[in-house]
Design a protein around this motif. Structure first.
Motif, PDB file in Angstrom:
ATOM      1  N   THR A 259       0.495   7.604   2.693  1.00 31.76           N
ATOM      2  CA  THR A 259       1.977   7.784   3.606  1.00 31.76           C
ATOM      3  C   THR A 259       2.834   7.153   3.618  1.00 31.76           C
ATOM      4  OG1 THR A 259       0.951   6.665   5.331  1.00 31.76           O
ATOM      5  CG2 THR A 259       0.277   8.814   5.614  1.00 31.76           C
ATOM      6  N   HIS A 260       3.166   6.188   2.844  1.00 36.39           N
ATOM      7  CA  HIS A 260       3.658   5.028   2.950  1.00 36.39           C
ATOM      8  C   HIS A 260       3.883   3.889   2.348  1.00 36.39           C
ATOM      9  CE1 HIS A 260       2.839   4.140   6.857  1.00 36.39           C
ATOM     10  NE2 HIS A 260       3.352   2.851   6.696  1.00 36.39           N
ATOM     11  N   ALA A 261       4.614   2.869   2.081  1.00 33.22           N
ATOM     12  CA  ALA A 261       4.464   2.063   1.276  1.00 33.22           C
ATOM     13  C   ALA A 261       3.742   0.912   1.546  1.00 33.22           C
ATOM     14  CB  ALA A 261       5.323   1.191   0.465  1.00 33.22           C
ATOM     15  N   HIS A 262       3.969   0.576   3.201  1.00 31.15           N
ATOM     16  CA  HIS A 262       3.947  -0.589   4.733  1.00 31.15           C
ATOM     17  C   HIS A 262       2.165  -0.812   3.696  1.00 31.15           C
ATOM     18  CE1 HIS A 262       6.838   0.009   7.474  1.00 31.15           C
ATOM     19  NE2 HIS A 262       7.731  -0.397   6.217  1.00 31.15           N
ATOM     20  N   ILE A 263       2.441  -2.442   4.276  1.00 30.45           N
ATOM     21  CA  ILE A 263       0.658  -2.450   3.355  1.00 30.45           C
ATOM     22  C   ILE A 263      -0.566  -2.382   3.856  1.00 30.45           C
ATOM     23  CG2 ILE A 263       1.328  -5.388   4.181  1.00 30.45           C
ATOM     24  CD1 ILE A 263      -0.212  -4.372   1.075  1.00 30.45           C
ATOM     25  N   ASP A 264      -0.227  -2.608   5.548  1.00 27.97           N
ATOM     26  CA  ASP A 264      -1.126  -1.951   6.238  1.00 27.97           C
ATOM     27  C   ASP A 264      -1.494  -0.447   5.301  1.00 27.97           C
ATOM     28  OD1 ASP A 264       0.821  -1.368   7.620  1.00 27.97           O
ATOM     29  OD2 ASP A 264      -0.048  -1.440   9.564  1.00 27.97           O
ATOM     30  N   HIS A 265      -1.942   0.411   5.566  1.00 26.07           N
ATOM     31  CA  HIS A 265      -1.772   1.685   4.574  1.00 26.07           C
ATOM     32  C   HIS A 265      -2.525   1.734   2.646  1.00 26.07           C
ATOM     33  CE1 HIS A 265      -0.192   3.363   8.369  1.00 26.07           C
ATOM     34  NE2 HIS A 265       0.543   2.370   8.307  1.00 26.07           N
ATOM     35  N   VAL A 266      -1.698  -0.026   2.401  1.00 25.57           N
ATOM     36  CA  VAL A 266      -1.530   1.027   1.373  1.00 25.57           C
ATOM     37  C   VAL A 266      -2.969  -0.914  -0.043  1.00 25.57           C
ATOM     38  CG1 VAL A 266       0.018   1.590   0.203  1.00 25.57           C
ATOM     39  CG2 VAL A 266       0.418  -0.698   0.349  1.00 25.57           C
TER      40      VAL A 266
ATOM     41  N   GLY B 182      12.274   8.634   8.467  1.00 28.09           N
ATOM     42  CA  GLY B 182      11.990   8.150  10.094  1.00 28.09           C
ATOM     43  C   GLY B 182      11.461   7.243  10.375  1.00 28.09           C
ATOM     44  N   HIS B 183      10.380   6.873   9.837  1.00 26.68           N
ATOM     45  CA  HIS B 183       9.553   5.767   9.826  1.00 26.68           C
ATOM     46  C   HIS B 183       9.746   4.790   8.456  1.00 26.68           C
ATOM     47  CE1 HIS B 183       6.626   2.267  10.867  1.00 26.68           C
ATOM     48  NE2 HIS B 183       6.485   2.363   9.016  1.00 26.68           N
ATOM     49  N   THR B 184       9.927   5.601   6.920  1.00 25.84           N
ATOM     50  CA  THR B 184      10.733   5.059   5.960  1.00 25.84           C
ATOM     51  C   THR B 184      11.243   6.047   5.543  1.00 25.84           C
ATOM     52  OG1 THR B 184       8.416   5.167   4.756  1.00 25.84           O
ATOM     53  CG2 THR B 184       8.603   3.350   5.476  1.00 25.84           C
TER      54      THR B 184
ATOM     55  N   GLY C 258       0.512   9.277   9.090  1.00 23.16           N
ATOM     56  CA  GLY C 258       0.791   8.302   9.016  1.00 23.16           C
ATOM     57  C   GLY C 258       1.583   7.837   9.758  1.00 23.16           C
ATOM     58  N   ASP C 259       2.749   6.359   9.274  1.00 22.30           N
ATOM     59  CA  ASP C 259       3.495   6.026  10.658  1.00 22.30           C
ATOM     60  C   ASP C 259       4.863   6.542  10.877  1.00 22.30           C
ATOM     61  OD1 ASP C 259       1.681   3.973  10.656  1.00 22.30           O
ATOM     62  OD2 ASP C 259       2.825   2.440  10.002  1.00 22.30           O
ATOM     63  N   LEU C 260       4.378   8.126  11.011  1.00 22.52           N
ATOM     64  CA  LEU C 260       5.735   8.897  11.666  1.00 22.52           C
ATOM     65  C   LEU C 260       4.808   9.200  13.464  1.00 22.52           C
ATOM     66  CD1 LEU C 260       7.222  11.863   9.275  1.00 22.52           C
ATOM     67  CD2 LEU C 260       8.656  10.055  10.212  1.00 22.52           C
TER      68      LEU C 260
HETATM   69 ZN   LIG Z   1       3.958   1.857   8.742  1.00 31.01          ZN
END
Ligand SMILES: [Zn+2]
Length: 276
Positions: free
Chosen positions: A69-76, A149-151, A168-170
């Motif tokens: 959903t995006h590149a933040h480490i807690d997701h990838v 919006g979030h990234t 994701g983090d939206l």
């Molecule tokens: Zn995030």
């Protein structure tokens, strides 16, 4: 803390919800199609993704794809747990996955996971294999939708036949969102669309919600914009029961900086990652 488990929320749609949803503690999902599984996000450190990957393996079907959903480490951070899956991500996420990881910043921002970050540094993440640069049908059941919006590189995964959206983090529910790379004003606008996408919204952090929770988040983001740089002006709201409210300072500062055309990382975030 109760241990997370793979929980069916619709026919062939599973969520893995990590309790409390604070910094570094995110959610993931799995969708079953005729040809196998699609994983949505991969959590962060081994103590999180190893049990998730083991539960996915118990479904006894090939993991064909993952959507990031995006590149933040807690997701990838757990992408290597699914070595044979195609990796779908936005162009921005792809670019970030190809860059060195700021491990010291992770340790400063999420000290609870300090020991495990050394392993992430060693293990690395998988690169994107397929770019999501427009709305597309990923499988017969799953649509991917670019967002922001979030990234600047957010992607939503929608399962229309189950009325489920992996946001994701939206979406952060019960947890203060973090907009250090986002745009609170644009994010609030984007949530009008998110609220209409599905009845069940799986957030990046916190429990499953729906339109009520999306509107509460939207109200908070608008309050951050309207505070015009003064964190004391955020005011009261449903967010008074959320965790991680120290993020108000970052979100308010970011909104005020963007309003004057400054797209740099807010000084309050630099302090939080040990660079202030
Ligand atoms: Zn995030």
């Amino acid at each position: 803390m109760p241990k997370p488990s793979l929980e069916a929320i619709a026919e062939g749609v599973f969520v893995w919800l990590q309790p409390d949803g604070g910094a570094g503690v995110s959610n993931a999902g799995v969708v079953v199609d005729g040809d196998g599984l699609t994983v949505v996000d991969t959590l962060m450190v081994r103590s999180q993704w190893a049990p998730f990957a083991a539960a996915v393996a118990e479904l006894d079907q090939p993991v064909r794809r993952m959507v990031l959903t995006h590149a933040h480490i807690d997701h990838v951070g757990g992408t290597k747990a699914f070595p044979h899956a195609a990796v779908y991500a936005s162009p921005d996420t792809s670019t970030l996955l190809d860059q060195p990881m700021p491990i010291d910043a992770y340790k400063a921002f999420m000290p609870a996971f300090t020991d495990e970050f050394d392993e992430i540094a060693e293990l690395g993440t998988r690169p994107a294999t397929h770019l999501v640069d427009g709305a597309a049908s990923l499988t017969p059941r799953i649509e991917v939708l670019p967002a922001s919006g979030h990234t600047s590189g957010d992607v939503l995964a929608l399962v229309p036949d189950a009325d489920v959206c992996f946001a994701g983090d939206l979406c952060f529910f019960g947890v203060t969102p973090l907009a250090f790379q986002g745009d609170p004003a644009e994010w609030a606008l984007m949530l009008d669309a998110v609220a209409d996408l599905a009845g069940l919204i799986v957030p990046g952090h916190g429990p499953i919600g729906g339109e009520v929770e999306v509107r509460e988040l939207q109200g908070y983001l608008r309050a951050c914009v309207e505070a015009r740089g003064d964190v004391n002006q955020v005011g009261a709201g449903p967010w008074d029961r959320w965790i991680e409210r120290d993020r108000d300072a970052i979100n308010v500062e970011r909104a005020a900086m963007l309003a004057r055309g400054d797209d740099s990382i807010p000084p309050s975030m630099l302090t939080a990652i040990g660079l202030g």
